[in-house]
Design a protein around this motif. Structure first.
Motif, PDB file in Angstrom:
ATOM      1  N   VAL A 145      69.454  52.619  43.270  1.00 51.95           N
ATOM      2  CA  VAL A 145      68.576  53.603  43.452  1.00 51.95           C
ATOM      3  C   VAL A 145      69.391  54.699  44.118  1.00 51.95           C
ATOM      4  CG1 VAL A 145      66.497  54.488  44.458  1.00 51.95           C
ATOM      5  CG2 VAL A 145      66.800  52.056  43.637  1.00 51.95           C
ATOM      6  N   PHE A 146      69.354  55.925  43.708  1.00 50.51           N
ATOM      7  CA  PHE A 146      70.064  57.118  44.049  1.00 50.51           C
ATOM      8  C   PHE A 146      69.414  57.912  44.953  1.00 50.51           C
ATOM      9  CE2 PHE A 146      72.448  55.771  40.395  1.00 50.51           C
ATOM     10  CZ  PHE A 146      73.771  55.715  40.752  1.00 50.51           C
ATOM     11  N   ASN A 147      69.698  58.927  46.043  1.00 56.55           N
ATOM     12  CA  ASN A 147      68.819  59.459  46.423  1.00 56.55           C
ATOM     13  C   ASN A 147      68.050  60.471  45.581  1.00 56.55           C
ATOM     14  OD1 ASN A 147      69.790  58.271  48.932  1.00 56.55           O
ATOM     15  ND2 ASN A 147      71.159  59.895  49.516  1.00 56.55           N
ATOM     16  N   HIS A 148      66.925  61.082  46.057  1.00 57.20           N
ATOM     17  CA  HIS A 148      65.951  61.989  45.221  1.00 57.20           C
ATOM     18  C   HIS A 148      66.167  63.408  46.273  1.00 57.20           C
ATOM     19  CE1 HIS A 148      63.375  63.587  42.737  1.00 57.20           C
ATOM     20  NE2 HIS A 148      62.424  63.882  43.756  1.00 57.20           N
ATOM     21  N   ALA A 149      66.612  64.313  45.750  1.00 61.32           N
ATOM     22  CA  ALA A 149      66.875  65.659  46.272  1.00 61.32           C
ATOM     23  C   ALA A 149      67.726  65.278  47.293  1.00 61.32           C
ATOM     24  CB  ALA A 149      65.440  66.141  46.808  1.00 61.32           C
ATOM     25  N   LYS A 150      67.308  65.863  48.585  1.00 65.52           N
ATOM     26  CA  LYS A 150      68.167  65.945  49.723  1.00 65.52           C
ATOM     27  C   LYS A 150      68.049  64.919  50.678  1.00 65.52           C
ATOM     28  CE  LYS A 150      68.980  70.784  49.360  1.00 65.52           C
ATOM     29  NZ  LYS A 150      68.758  72.122  49.718  1.00 65.52           N
ATOM     30  N   THR A 155      59.760  56.848  50.945  1.00 66.83           N
ATOM     31  CA  THR A 155      60.616  57.901  50.095  1.00 66.83           C
ATOM     32  C   THR A 155      60.799  57.691  48.647  1.00 66.83           C
ATOM     33  OG1 THR A 155      62.591  56.247  50.500  1.00 66.83           O
ATOM     34  CG2 THR A 155      62.302  57.898  52.247  1.00 66.83           C
ATOM     35  N   PHE A 156      61.476  58.674  48.135  1.00 66.25           N
ATOM     36  CA  PHE A 156      61.615  58.540  46.629  1.00 66.25           C
ATOM     37  C   PHE A 156      62.999  58.803  46.161  1.00 66.25           C
ATOM     38  CE2 PHE A 156      57.449  60.158  47.555  1.00 66.25           C
ATOM     39  CZ  PHE A 156      56.597  59.686  46.632  1.00 66.25           C
ATOM     40  N   GLY A 157      63.418  57.699  45.091  1.00 68.02           N
ATOM     41  CA  GLY A 157      64.493  57.799  44.623  1.00 68.02           C
ATOM     42  C   GLY A 157      64.801  57.933  43.153  1.00 68.02           C
ATOM     43  N   ARG A 158      65.704  57.836  42.665  1.00 68.54           N
ATOM     44  CA  ARG A 158      66.341  57.987  41.185  1.00 68.54           C
ATOM     45  C   ARG A 158      66.752  56.518  40.932  1.00 68.54           C
ATOM     46  NH1 ARG A 158      65.889  62.879  38.806  1.00 68.54           N
ATOM     47  NH2 ARG A 158      65.754  64.440  39.978  1.00 68.54           N
ATOM     48  N   PHE A 159      65.936  55.485  40.125  1.00 67.44           N
ATOM     49  CA  PHE A 159      66.596  54.335  39.681  1.00 67.44           C
ATOM     50  C   PHE A 159      67.483  54.358  38.669  1.00 67.44           C
ATOM     51  CE2 PHE A 159      65.904  50.607  36.886  1.00 67.44           C
ATOM     52  CZ  PHE A 159      66.286  49.666  37.831  1.00 67.44           C
ATOM     53  N   SER A 160      68.672  53.809  38.738  1.00 64.96           N
ATOM     54  CA  SER A 160      69.605  53.721  37.578  1.00 64.96           C
ATOM     55  C   SER A 160      69.387  52.396  36.752  1.00 64.96           C
ATOM     56  CB  SER A 160      70.958  53.683  38.258  1.00 64.96           C
ATOM     57  OG  SER A 160      71.992  53.290  37.194  1.00 64.96           O
ATOM     58  N   PHE A 162      56.852  64.106  42.824  1.00 59.76           N
ATOM     59  CA  PHE A 162      58.051  63.472  43.073  1.00 59.76           C
ATOM     60  C   PHE A 162      58.105  62.435  41.782  1.00 59.76           C
ATOM     61  CE2 PHE A 162      57.781  64.242  47.904  1.00 59.76           C
ATOM     62  CZ  PHE A 162      58.823  65.203  47.729  1.00 59.76           C
ATOM     63  N   PHE A 163      56.868  61.785  41.758  1.00 60.51           N
ATOM     64  CA  PHE A 163      56.945  60.976  40.661  1.00 60.51           C
ATOM     65  C   PHE A 163      57.411  61.389  39.106  1.00 60.51           C
ATOM     66  CE2 PHE A 163      54.777  57.526  43.250  1.00 60.51           C
ATOM     67  CZ  PHE A 163      55.598  56.433  43.251  1.00 60.51           C
ATOM     68  N   TYR A 164      56.657  62.463  38.862  1.00 56.41           N
ATOM     69  CA  TYR A 164      56.758  63.279  37.798  1.00 56.41           C
ATOM     70  C   TYR A 164      57.289  64.530  37.807  1.00 56.41           C
ATOM     71  CZ  TYR A 164      53.327  59.561  36.752  1.00 56.41           C
ATOM     72  OH  TYR A 164      52.541  58.333  36.727  1.00 56.41           O
ATOM     73  N   PRO A 165      58.569  64.864  37.944  1.00 52.75           N
ATOM     74  CA  PRO A 165      59.237  65.857  38.317  1.00 52.75           C
ATOM     75  C   PRO A 165      59.257  66.882  36.853  1.00 52.75           C
ATOM     76  CG  PRO A 165      61.036  64.345  38.007  1.00 52.75           C
ATOM     77  CD  PRO A 165      59.612  63.511  37.965  1.00 52.75           C
ATOM     78  N   ASN A 166      58.869  66.469  35.971  1.00 48.55           N
ATOM     79  CA  ASN A 166      59.071  67.205  34.784  1.00 48.55           C
ATOM     80  C   ASN A 166      57.668  67.239  33.948  1.00 48.55           C
ATOM     81  OD1 ASN A 166      59.145  67.873  31.761  1.00 48.55           O
ATOM     82  ND2 ASN A 166      61.499  67.720  31.954  1.00 48.55           N
ATOM     83  N   ARG A 171      66.591  61.308  30.746  1.00 49.08           N
ATOM     84  CA  ARG A 171      65.689  60.457  30.912  1.00 49.08           C
ATOM     85  C   ARG A 171      65.905  59.581  32.208  1.00 49.08           C
ATOM     86  NH1 ARG A 171      62.591  58.946  27.102  1.00 49.08           N
ATOM     87  NH2 ARG A 171      62.840  59.593  25.158  1.00 49.08           N
ATOM     88  N   CYS A 172      64.863  59.359  33.147  1.00 48.00           N
ATOM     89  CA  CYS A 172      65.311  58.750  34.439  1.00 48.00           C
ATOM     90  C   CYS A 172      63.768  57.802  34.693  1.00 48.00           C
ATOM     91  CB  CYS A 172      65.429  59.603  35.314  1.00 48.00           C
ATOM     92  SG  CYS A 172      63.757  60.553  35.841  1.00 48.00           S
ATOM     93  N   PHE A 173      63.970  57.139  35.830  1.00 51.61           N
ATOM     94  CA  PHE A 173      63.085  56.479  36.624  1.00 51.61           C
ATOM     95  C   PHE A 173      62.943  57.014  37.781  1.00 51.61           C
ATOM     96  CE2 PHE A 173      64.096  52.755  33.763  1.00 51.61           C
ATOM     97  CZ  PHE A 173      62.758  52.545  32.965  1.00 51.61           C
ATOM     98  N   ILE A 174      61.813  57.245  38.383  1.00 57.32           N
ATOM     99  CA  ILE A 174      61.483  57.809  39.705  1.00 57.32           C
ATOM    100  C   ILE A 174      60.988  56.426  40.448  1.00 57.32           C
ATOM    101  CG2 ILE A 174      60.515  59.411  41.170  1.00 57.32           C
ATOM    102  CD1 ILE A 174      62.965  60.604  39.651  1.00 57.32           C
TER     103      ILE A 174
END
Length: 173
Positions: A99-104, A75-80, A19-23, A61-64
């Motif tokens: 922070v946006f939802n991560h996945a579903k 829970t995990f999210g995508r920080f804007s 989750f923290f490192y999706p790539n 580029r993103c922050f998790i």
């Protein structure tokens, strides 16, 4: 201001790293703690919040970030990296990050307010403030930047120590 977040229970250690490192281009610095307690220490500073240095699964580029909430657990999210200014006729205005939802999975639910939002390095990013409802869920969660909270506390208590990890009873005689 050090504290621990419980990582145990909901996810396997490898899932949390994923989750923290999706790539796979991101070099994981996160190490799952044997006692399931992740030390949160330090703050992501204002300038660093604007410079995402991880890549998502699409190479963007993103922050998790993650949080361990009272209602929704870990829970995990995508920080804007963009700041948001929330204006309410009743409460005035506030400086927030999104922070946006991560996945579903929803990042937050009612009852998670006050939860610490943190990154894979254990640095505090924000303190959860509210969500923007969309049907039965929140698609955007807002948090007050942790560095801002620290700075406000330091104005009132200039000798506040946010780096302590142990407590000692040094009593002056």
């Amino acid at each position: 201001m050090s504290s621990y977040s419980s990582l145990g229970g909901k996810f396997e250690p490898g899932d949390i790293t994923s989750f923290f490192y999706p790539n796979s281009a991101n070099r994981p610095s996160f190490k799952y703690p044997a006692n399931h307690l992740f030390l949160l220490q330090g703050f992501v500073e204002a300038d660093d919040m604007k410079k995402p240095y991880f890549l998502d699964e699409f190479g963007n580029r993103c922050f998790i970030v993650a949080k361990d909430g009272q209602t929704s657990d870990l829970t995990f999210g995508r920080f804007s990296e963009f700041e948001a200014y929330v204006v309410s006729d009743l409460a005035g205005s506030s400086w927030e990050v999104a922070v946006f939802n991560h996945a579903k999975e929803n990042f937050s639910f009612e009852g998670d307010s006050g939860s610490c939002i943190f990154n894979a390095e254990g640095k505090m990013v924000a303190f959860l403030h509210s969500g923007m409802p969309r049907g039965m869920s929140s698609h955007v969660t807002f948090g007050t930047p942790a560095h801002f909270v620290r700075d406000q506390i330091k104005k009132r208590y200039p000798h506040a120590d946010f780096d302590r990890v142990t407590f000692s009873e040094d009593v002056a005689a």
